[in-house]
Design a protein around this motif. Structure first.
Motif, mmCIF file in Angstrom:
data_model
loop_
_atom_site.group_PDB
_atom_site.id
_atom_site.type_symbol
_atom_site.label_atom_id
_atom_site.label_comp_id
_atom_site.label_asym_id
_atom_site.label_seq_id
_atom_site.Cartn_x
_atom_site.Cartn_y
_atom_site.Cartn_z
ATOM 1 N N ASP A 1 0.853 -1.186 0.000
ATOM 2 C CA ASP A 1 0.000 0.000 0.000
ATOM 3 C C ASP A 1 0.891 1.240 0.000
ATOM 4 O O ASP A 1 1.929 1.272 0.657
ATOM 5 C CB ASP A 1 -0.910 0.027 1.230
ATOM 6 C CG ASP A 1 -1.931 -1.095 1.228
ATOM 7 O OD1 ASP A 1 -2.096 -1.716 0.171
ATOM 8 O OD2 ASP A 1 -2.559 -1.326 2.267
ATOM 9 N N GLY A 2 0.455 2.266 -0.709
ATOM 10 C CA GLY A 2 1.295 3.457 -0.753
ATOM 11 C C GLY A 2 0.569 4.680 -1.255
ATOM 12 O O GLY A 2 -0.641 4.672 -1.500
ATOM 13 N N ARG A 3 1.359 5.740 -1.392
ATOM 14 C CA ARG A 3 0.832 7.029 -1.817
ATOM 15 C C ARG A 3 1.903 7.749 -2.634
ATOM 16 O O ARG A 3 3.082 7.677 -2.325
ATOM 17 C CB ARG A 3 0.470 7.851 -0.584
ATOM 18 C CG ARG A 3 -0.052 9.231 -0.886
ATOM 19 C CD ARG A 3 -0.357 9.994 0.398
ATOM 20 N NE ARG A 3 0.793 10.130 1.266
ATOM 21 C CZ ARG A 3 1.700 11.108 1.185
ATOM 22 N NH1 ARG A 3 1.593 12.032 0.265
ATOM 23 N NH2 ARG A 3 2.712 11.153 2.023
ATOM 24 N N TYR A 4 1.448 8.452 -3.691
ATOM 25 C CA TYR A 4 2.304 9.348 -4.466
ATOM 26 C C TYR A 4 1.691 10.733 -4.387
ATOM 27 O O TYR A 4 0.488 10.899 -4.589
ATOM 28 C CB TYR A 4 2.391 8.904 -5.935
ATOM 29 C CG TYR A 4 2.921 9.992 -6.843
ATOM 30 C CD1 TYR A 4 4.280 10.189 -6.977
ATOM 31 C CD2 TYR A 4 2.053 10.833 -7.521
ATOM 32 C CE1 TYR A 4 4.768 11.202 -7.787
ATOM 33 C CE2 TYR A 4 2.534 11.846 -8.332
ATOM 34 C CZ TYR A 4 3.890 12.031 -8.458
ATOM 35 O OH TYR A 4 4.378 13.037 -9.242
ATOM 36 N N LYS A 5 2.498 11.733 -4.103
ATOM 37 C CA LYS A 5 2.045 13.119 -4.127
ATOM 38 C C LYS A 5 3.110 13.916 -4.854
ATOM 39 O O LYS A 5 4.289 13.839 -4.504
ATOM 40 C CB LYS A 5 1.857 13.645 -2.712
ATOM 41 C CG LYS A 5 1.279 15.025 -2.665
ATOM 42 C CD LYS A 5 1.019 15.441 -1.230
ATOM 43 C CE LYS A 5 0.417 16.827 -1.196
ATOM 44 N NZ LYS A 5 0.224 17.300 0.166
ATOM 45 N N ASP B 1 6.707 13.111 -3.332
ATOM 46 C CA ASP B 1 6.798 12.347 -2.091
ATOM 47 C C ASP B 1 6.179 10.987 -2.377
ATOM 48 O O ASP B 1 5.053 10.907 -2.859
ATOM 49 C CB ASP B 1 6.013 13.012 -0.957
ATOM 50 C CG ASP B 1 6.594 14.356 -0.567
ATOM 51 O OD1 ASP B 1 7.814 14.429 -0.371
ATOM 52 O OD2 ASP B 1 5.822 15.331 -0.468
ATOM 53 N N LEU B 2 6.901 9.927 -2.086
ATOM 54 C CA LEU B 2 6.413 8.569 -2.271
ATOM 55 C C LEU B 2 6.409 7.859 -0.931
ATOM 56 O O LEU B 2 7.312 8.049 -0.119
ATOM 57 C CB LEU B 2 7.328 7.779 -3.217
ATOM 58 C CG LEU B 2 7.420 8.224 -4.653
ATOM 59 C CD1 LEU B 2 8.531 7.462 -5.356
ATOM 60 C CD2 LEU B 2 6.112 7.974 -5.360
ATOM 61 N N SER B 3 5.393 7.047 -0.703
ATOM 62 C CA SER B 3 5.395 6.181 0.476
ATOM 63 C C SER B 3 4.936 4.796 0.053
ATOM 64 O O SER B 3 4.069 4.653 -0.802
ATOM 65 C CB SER B 3 4.490 6.735 1.573
ATOM 66 O OG SER B 3 3.146 6.714 1.169
ATOM 67 N N LEU B 4 5.565 3.784 0.643
ATOM 68 C CA LEU B 4 5.232 2.398 0.331
ATOM 69 C C LEU B 4 5.493 1.554 1.564
ATOM 70 O O LEU B 4 6.629 1.472 2.038
ATOM 71 C CB LEU B 4 6.072 1.890 -0.844
ATOM 72 C CG LEU B 4 5.867 0.446 -1.270
ATOM 73 C CD1 LEU B 4 4.432 0.236 -1.755
ATOM 74 C CD2 LEU B 4 6.844 0.064 -2.359
ATOM 75 N N GLY B 5 4.435 0.977 2.096
ATOM 76 C CA GLY B 5 4.558 0.075 3.231
ATOM 77 C C GLY B 5 5.276 0.668 4.429
ATOM 78 O O GLY B 5 6.082 0.005 5.052
ATOM 79 N N GLY B 6 5.037 1.913 4.760
ATOM 80 C CA GLY B 6 5.663 2.546 5.909
ATOM 81 C C GLY B 6 6.960 3.269 5.603
ATOM 82 O O GLY B 6 7.457 4.030 6.419
ATOM 83 N N SER B 7 7.560 3.067 4.450
ATOM 84 C CA SER B 7 8.771 3.782 4.041
ATOM 85 C C SER B 7 8.386 4.976 3.193
ATOM 86 O O SER B 7 7.377 4.946 2.489
ATOM 87 C CB SER B 7 9.687 2.874 3.226
ATOM 88 O OG SER B 7 10.070 1.754 3.971
ATOM 89 N N SER B 8 9.172 6.045 3.240
ATOM 90 C CA SER B 8 8.863 7.213 2.426
ATOM 91 C C SER B 8 10.126 7.736 1.756
ATOM 92 O O SER B 8 11.242 7.513 2.224
ATOM 93 C CB SER B 8 8.207 8.308 3.263
ATOM 94 O OG SER B 8 9.086 8.757 4.258
ATOM 95 N N LEU B 9 9.923 8.434 0.658
ATOM 96 C CA LEU B 9 11.007 8.988 -0.137
ATOM 97 C C LEU B 9 10.531 10.309 -0.719
ATOM 98 O O LEU B 9 9.431 10.387 -1.258
ATOM 99 C CB LEU B 9 11.380 8.008 -1.260
ATOM 100 C CG LEU B 9 12.343 8.497 -2.330
ATOM 101 C CD1 LEU B 9 13.747 8.641 -1.738
ATOM 102 C CD2 LEU B 9 12.368 7.528 -3.496
ATOM 103 N N SER B 10 11.341 11.344 -0.614
ATOM 104 C CA SER B 10 11.056 12.642 -1.222
ATOM 105 C C SER B 10 12.188 12.984 -2.163
ATOM 106 O O SER B 10 13.334 12.611 -1.935
ATOM 107 C CB SER B 10 10.933 13.733 -0.164
ATOM 108 O OG SER B 10 9.843 13.499 0.670
#
Length: 135
Positions: A33-37, A73-82
């Motif tokens: 599960d994740g999010r892209y912004k 900003d990316l998040s996937l399974g509790g990890s995030s990256l900007s």
């Protein structure tokens, strides 16, 4: 902003800002599960061919480059990256203008940006107002 060099040719430079986008995605497990912004913007420069169609309408075609800056900003399974991704891409567009007066037109257009966002093509529809000092 641009400069028309005659009845059939112009050069144009613009600043493109598409706004913000946010996507949520769900995988087979909670780790997927994740999010892209993100926010996509940049400068364009193009050569423009113009084709008058009588007194009230004209067609145009654009060919040039877009200098893209993608902040994300990316998040996937509790990890995030900007970060940000900067690149130069090919830009093609076409449009039709309805001239309400000799200097003011309403323009509807379509643009295609090759591999502008994470190596994916981006398309855009535009609706705008055009003002011309001459021609």
């Amino acid at each position: 902003m641009g400069y028309q060099l005659g009845s059939y040719f112009a050069v144009v430079g613009t600043y493109l800002l598409t706004g913000s986008a946010s996507y949520h995605y769900t995988g087979l497990s909670s780790l997927e599960d994740g999010r892209y912004k993100g926010k996509l913007g940049g400068l364009t420069t193009s050569a423009v061919g113009l084709l008058p169609l009588g007194e009230y309408f004209s067609l145009d075609g654009h060919a040039g480059f877009v200098f893209v800056d993608n902040k994300y900003d990316l998040s996937l399974g509790g990890s995030s990256l900007s970060g940000s991704d900067t690149k130069t891409s090919i830009y093609l567009g076409t449009g039709v203008a309805w001239w309400m007066t000799g200097q003011v037109a309403v323009r509807f257009g379509f643009n295609w940006f090759r591999r502008a966002l994470f190596d994916e093509d981006v398309t855009q529809f535009t609706l705008g107002l055009r003002y011309s000092y001459g021609y």
